[in-house]
Design an enzyme around this catalytic site. Structure first.
Site, mmCIF file in Angstrom:
data_model
loop_
_atom_site.group_PDB
_atom_site.id
_atom_site.type_symbol
_atom_site.label_atom_id
_atom_site.label_comp_id
_atom_site.label_asym_id
_atom_site.label_seq_id
_atom_site.Cartn_x
_atom_site.Cartn_y
_atom_site.Cartn_z
ATOM 1 N N SER A 1 0.794 -1.050 -0.170
ATOM 2 C CA SER A 1 0.380 0.020 0.328
ATOM 3 C C SER A 1 1.065 1.058 -0.266
ATOM 4 C CB SER A 1 -0.752 0.165 1.173
ATOM 5 O OG SER A 1 -0.448 -0.011 2.173
ATOM 6 N N LYS B 1 1.023 4.598 6.838
ATOM 7 C CA LYS B 1 0.628 5.680 6.060
ATOM 8 C C LYS B 1 1.384 7.027 5.662
ATOM 9 C CE LYS B 1 -2.580 2.550 5.014
ATOM 10 N NZ LYS B 1 -2.821 1.247 4.144
#
Length: 278
Positions: A83, A154
């Site tokens: 990701s 993230k």
């Protein structure tokens, strides 16, 4: 006449002198190389057992130091998914600075952070077998196991008070009305295929993956408590270095993508809250 003194002199047989000499020498002889000196106040398990016992003690001490450092200063974190490609790749082990936000500093736009998503990116983490959980945490603390399912890595795109929208006419994300060119995105990815317009609550963060087409992030939890945002106090630390594999040794790149983003209404200036930093 001192008969007792004469008797004492006669009692000094060769055997008794030898015995006395051995006792005297043994009481003052230094410990042989590789042996711990005798000390009555030390427990028997520490003074006996030879080199293997000392090696075990040394290994236990080293493990304790590693766990303390991982728990409070710098923790290896195994990247389990793609990701965050191409910034971070599956199998990378990054060093997460757990002191980055402990002394009054807050996460900034552009920071790559590791956080606990329990309660914001999913349900609260269920309690399981405590022994298994402890072993898993110990292995994850040294980067030998995948992190807990509620831990995520993230990039911070919006901080408290920011309005984050997608997208402008060129398909770019806007923060406080300022379009941003995200050069760190995985080649071929659009900034977002999902349109959104959200204001980040104070004390929370809007976070997204660099591989937007393969990242479950704030966009996917708009209907969850907090509207997809993450509490600042759930941030574990900032990703600083890629420590493994050897060919990937490097600092996690900083970005000046958000340097021109204006302060949110009632927020702090962008020169403090955004942009590249050391």
């Amino acid at each position: 006449m001192n008969t007792e003194g004469q008797l004492a002199e006669r009692d000094r047989s060769p055997g008794s002198e030898k015995e006395h000499g051995e006792r005297s020498r043994s009481s003052h002889a230094p410990a042989r190389a590789g042996e711990l000196p005798s000390a009555r106040w030390l427990p028997e398990w520490l003074t006996g057992g030879g080199r293997w016992r000392r090696a075990a003690l040394l290994a236990a001490a080293c493990a304790a130091v590693v766990l303390l450092v991982s728990g409070f200063v710098m923790q290896p974190f195994l990247i389990p998914s793609g990701s965050m490609e191409n910034t971070l790749r599956p199998g990378d082990r990054v060093l997460v600075n757990k002191l980055a936000y402990r002394f009054g500093d807050d996460p900034r736009r552009g920071d790559v952070v590791v956080f606990d998503g329990a309660g914001s990116f999913g349900e609260e983490e269920p309690s399981g077998n405590p022994v298994t959980g402890l072993l898993r945490k110990a292995a994850a603390a040294v980067g030998l196991a995948e992190p807990a399912e509620s831990d995520y890595v993230k990039r911070v795109v919006g901080i408290g008070g920011d309005r984050v929208t997608c997208c402008d006419k060129r398909g770019r994300i806007e923060v406080n009305g300022q379009p941003v060119d995200e050069g760190y995105l995985r080649p071929g990815d659009r900034p977002s295929r999902v349109r959104f317009d959200t204001v980040v609550p104070e004390g929370r963060l809007w976070v997204m993956g660099d591989h937007r087409d393969a990242s479950r992030d704030s966009r996917d939890y708009l209907g969850a408590p907090g509207g997809g945002t993450v509490p600042v106090d759930k941030v574990i630390g900032r990703a600083e270095w890629i420590g493994w594999p050897f060919g990937r040794w490097s600092a996690v790149p900083r970005t000046d993508t958000f340097a021109d983003v204006p302060a949110a209404p009632g927020g702090i200036p962008s020169a403090v809250s955004g942009g590249a930093h050391g």
